[in-house]
Enzyme design. Structure first.
Site, PDB file in Angstrom:
ATOM      1  N   SER A  64      13.987  -7.225 -46.440  1.00 11.80           N
ATOM      2  CA  SER A  64      14.501  -5.849 -46.340  1.00 11.80           C
ATOM      3  C   SER A  64      14.867  -5.271 -47.706  1.00 11.80           C
ATOM      4  O   SER A  64      15.135  -5.997 -48.663  1.00 11.80           O
ATOM      5  CB  SER A  64      15.730  -5.811 -45.441  1.00 11.80           C
ATOM      6  OG  SER A  64      15.436  -6.433 -44.208  1.00 11.80           O
TER       7      SER A  64
HETATM    8  N1  SAM Z   1      16.510 -10.714 -43.213  1.00 10.00           N
HETATM    9  C1  SAM Z   1      15.179 -11.062 -43.604  1.00 10.00           C
HETATM   10  C2  SAM Z   1      15.103 -11.379 -45.088  1.00 10.00           C
HETATM   11  O1  SAM Z   1      16.100 -11.257 -45.763  1.00 10.00           O
HETATM   12  O2  SAM Z   1      14.020 -11.756 -45.526  1.00 10.00           O
HETATM   13  C3  SAM Z   1      14.205  -9.998 -43.297  1.00 10.00           C
HETATM   14  C4  SAM Z   1      13.806 -10.029 -41.897  1.00 10.00           C
HETATM   15  S1  SAM Z   1      12.383  -9.166 -41.442  1.00 10.00           S
HETATM   16  C5  SAM Z   1      12.772  -7.517 -41.738  1.00 10.00           C
HETATM   17  C6  SAM Z   1      12.520  -9.349 -39.699  1.00 10.00           C
HETATM   18  C7  SAM Z   1      12.226 -10.715 -39.190  1.00 10.00           C
HETATM   19  O3  SAM Z   1      12.564 -10.749 -37.833  1.00 10.00           O
HETATM   20  C8  SAM Z   1      10.764 -11.086 -39.306  1.00 10.00           C
HETATM   21  O4  SAM Z   1      10.625 -12.233 -40.057  1.00 10.00           O
HETATM   22  C9  SAM Z   1      10.355 -11.303 -37.865  1.00 10.00           C
HETATM   23  O5  SAM Z   1       9.411 -12.346 -37.693  1.00 10.00           O
HETATM   24  C10 SAM Z   1      11.683 -11.660 -37.210  1.00 10.00           C
HETATM   25  N2  SAM Z   1      11.754 -11.457 -35.766  1.00 10.00           N
HETATM   26  C11 SAM Z   1      11.266 -10.476 -35.001  1.00 10.00           C
HETATM   27  N3  SAM Z   1      11.579 -10.670 -33.723  1.00 10.00           N
HETATM   28  C12 SAM Z   1      12.307 -11.813 -33.669  1.00 10.00           C
HETATM   29  C13 SAM Z   1      12.939 -12.536 -32.620  1.00 10.00           C
HETATM   30  N4  SAM Z   1      12.882 -12.137 -31.356  1.00 10.00           N
HETATM   31  N5  SAM Z   1      13.593 -13.658 -32.947  1.00 10.00           N
HETATM   32  C14 SAM Z   1      13.656 -14.099 -34.211  1.00 10.00           C
HETATM   33  N6  SAM Z   1      13.078 -13.465 -35.238  1.00 10.00           N
HETATM   34  C15 SAM Z   1      12.418 -12.314 -34.982  1.00 10.00           C
END
Ligand code: SAM
Length: 671
Positions: A64
């Site tokens: 993000s």
């Molecule tokens: N906070 C993270 C970082 O600092 O790198 C960025 C996260 S990214 C914007 C969102 C993440 O949420 C992705 O890696 C995606 O695969 C994960 N995601 C989406 N749906 C999910 C779920 N139901 N459970 C766990 N992870 C999920």
């Protein structure tokens, strides 16, 4: 130039992207200062690690934008003993930051490869209070529940019930929720009792979708079915939704002198014309920012024309001065008519001094920067300038010119009466004389064309001013639209003739009021049948015209209370709550650049294309009738390519500033 170390870049990121946007929590700032973001992206993104944006990671996901991480963590009010759950661990970056603030962090990620990489990375870097697991985080992570804080880093369709259940009483859940896969409202939900929750909206955000049983289906189009959840009370609060989106999409600046303009210059690159508008004619920050942008365009992109909303003969004195041919005293004597402070001020003087020094170093005549006046309120001075030129170059033609221009003699100090009398048919008028003189000057061939090229051009433009001013004062009789259009068309024709005079590669910066610079088709001017410089420039130059508007919320402004009245420094009221300016204020970012043509948030751009009221203060300010006198409807995202914001501003530092004579000036527009 030495490249900044990651440590220095991180410090700058915290200052310019996070503190400047209003995040104050010392623990969040300290943790963001500590965690090396470059370690959480692939090697090819190292050099971009401290950019003000999300970056790609594996599996088509993102790490993000740093500001959004900081915003969420500040909203989460994490305490030192907290047990935290992050849903959507991604690269592990946000978990690492939270691990500096909390007792322990559990992070869940649906992509096994991402979870494995994040786990190995966090272990290698020594973040030993973080546990990463693979799974569907919409179901929470019951084995370690309850949590004091849950942060969801992907956008859900609703608030997943298991997350509410796994929150300790008093705990906070931060989650983006929206009914479109990439547009969400950031919510903070606080558990107040066994079955009660409060929630407030923190603004508009864009996350990758939360995919799972209680989120989006895998293709992120269909919503997974869900049971009705517990009732959550909605409390208003936080920033305005769009204000928040502005905060995330803008480029905050500390002040106009230190602001990095590299990104703006990259957006401008290739433009032939850059127009810089202002929402008042008496705000210091606007003058200084315009000076700064112009200096950069001159030095880094080779712009050689500065064309301003001033009279041709007055600006010609400045032009001679910046070419070492007129004294500072001569400059001070120019711009005598109301509103004198518009150009007789310290901010303009500083730019002129800089430009004179620049031109001295510039070498060839082609590289020197010229200043040109676009306006047409100089009937008397322009006649005098044409006669002086002819006296030098062709005394016999000068004699004939004196006879022709003599037609204007009774009216030079009162051209408005001339216009009225001529338009109503009571006076024959001097149109033929003005047209003939212009034609003669355009056809004039000189014995020494090299030496006389610039003086001839100057005389031709003055003859054009005489002709257009004659038409202008007659048009005034027919109404505001006719005379406004005539004036803006004249300004644009002047700009084109200057470009032609300076050669096919010449590039121009234009300084004028927002109402001239912002494309009229995007404002209520269109309905009135009015055109302006911005519209004409877009029509002629397409994307090679870059239009910048500047605005402010409050402060002081130099303006008069009425026509020909003295300038005063007056309090500028807070902008109207319904206005575009109020939205900028609600961003909480005190000073920024907001790219509109190249917005990083298309949904924001769309929202800012909706018509809203926008403030325009010219040389007269009437606070008592502000809404009627100073607001107009505009779709700002279509009106400008870029918006520059200074929430609080002060009046321009006008030198003697006062009115000296009673020429009709820019009546009736005061812009
Ligand atoms: N906070 C993270 C970082 O600092 O790198 C960025 C996260 S990214 C914007 C969102 C993440 O949420 C992705 O890696 C995606 O695969 C994960 N995601 C989406 N749906 C999910 C779920 N139901 N459970 C766990 N992870 C999920």
């Amino acid at each position: 130039m030495k490249t900044a170390t990651f440590h220095e870049q991180r410090e700058e990121m915290v200052q310019t992207q996070i503190v400047a946007r209003g995040v104050v929590d010392p623990l969040v700032l300290a943790s963001m200062r500590e965690v090396p973001r470059e370690e959480f992206v692939g090697a090819r993104y190292h050099e971009f690690a401290y950019e003000d944006s999300p970056l790609p990671i594996e599996e088509g996901q993102t790490i993000s934008q740093p500001y959004i991480v900081a915003l969420m963590l500040e909203a989460a009010r994490i305490g030192p003993a907290d047990r935290v759950l992050e849903v959507g661990a991604g690269s592990g970056y946000a978990s690492a930051v939270m691990s500096r603030m909390a007792g322990s962090v559990h992070a869940i990620e649906r992509h096994r490869t991402l979870a494995d990489t994040a786990r190995a990375r966090l272990t290698r870097l020594g973040y030993d209070n973080v546990t990463v697991v693979t799974g569907d985080g919409t179901k929470g992570l019951s084995q370690s529940a309850p949590y004091d804080t849950i942060v969801v880093s992907a956008g859900g369709t609703e608030v997943p019930e298991p997350l509410l259940e796994q929150l300790r009483i008093g705990g906070r859940l931060i989650i983006p929720v929206g009914h479109e896969p990439r547009t969400q409202e950031l919510l903070r939900i606080v558990r107040t009792g066994v079955h009660s929750y409060d929630r407030d909206a923190l603004g508009h955000v864009r996350f990758v979708p939360l995919i799972g049983t209680e989120g989006w289906a895998k293709d992120a189009h269909a919503v997974s079915p869900r049971r009705p959840g517990p009732t959550v009370e909605v409390k208003p609060g936080g920033r305005d939704r769009l204000g928040h989106a502005i905060a995330a999409a803008c480029e905050p600046i500390l002040d106009q002198e230190t602001a990095s303009l590299d990104a703006l210059l990259a957006r401008i690159d290739g433009a032939r014309i850059v127009m810089i508008g202002e929402s008042t004619h008496g705000t210091s920050e606007f003058y200084r920012m315009r000076n700064r942008i112009t200096r950069e365009l001159v030095m880094k992109q080779g712009f050689t024309i500065v064309a301003i909303e001033g009279d041709w003969p007055d600006v010609a004195v400045l032009d001679r001065h910046v070419h070492g041919k007129a004294s500072a005293q001569e400059c001070r004597d120019a711009f005598a008519r109301f509103p004198a402070w518009m150009w007789r001020n310290r901010e303009t003087a500083e730019f002129i001094d800089w430009l004179a020094a620049h031109n001295l170093r510039a070498g060839s005549a082609d590289a020197r920067v010229g200043m040109y006046g676009l306006d047409l309120y100089s009937l008397g001075k322009s006649i005098a300038a044409v006669l002086a030129f002819l006296d030098r170059e062709d005394p016999r033609a000068a004699e004939a010119a004196r006879v022709r221009y003599g037609c204007f003699s009774p009216w030079e100090t009162d051209p408005a009466t001339y216009g009225r009398a001529t338009a109503s048919g009571r006076l024959e008028g001097c149109e033929n004389e003005a047209v003939t003189m212009l034609r003669q000057l355009l056809e004039m061939r000189l014995t020494d064309p090299v030496r006389s090229r610039d003086p001839l051009f100057d005389a031709q433009r003055n003859a054009a001013v005489v002709r257009e001013a004659e038409r202008y004062y007659r048009a005034m009789y027919y109404g505001a639209r006719e005379s406004w259009n005539l004036r803006d068309r004249h300004m644009f024709a002047t700009l084109q003739s200057v470009l032609e005079h300076r050669g096919p590669k010449a590039r121009a910066v234009v300084w004028a009021h927002n109402s001239h610079v912002g494309d009229a088709t995007a404002t209520e001017m269109a309905a009135r049948g009015e055109t302006n410089l911005g519209k004409l420039a877009r029509h002629a130059f397409g994307a090679a015209a870059y239009l910048i508007g500047m605005g402010t919320d409050r402060g002081t402004v130099a303006a008069a209370s009425g026509w020909d009245e003295p300038m005063r420094v007056r309090a500028l009221r807070n902008s109207h709550p319904e206005s575009f300016e109020a939205l900028c204020r609600s961003s909480g970012v005190p000073r920024f650049l907001l790219p509109l043509r190249a917005s990083r948030d298309p949904a924001l751009r769309e929202a800012l294309a909706e018509p809203r009221i926008e403030r325009a203060v010219g040389v007269i300010y009437r606070p008592d009738t502000e809404i009627l006198s100073h607001y107009f409807q505009a779709s700002v995202a279509r009106q400008f390519d870029e918006w520059v914001w200074f929430e609080e501003t002060k009046a321009v530092d006008a030198q003697e500033g006062a009115t000296e004579d009673a020429d009709p000036g820019t009546y009736p527009f005061a812009l």
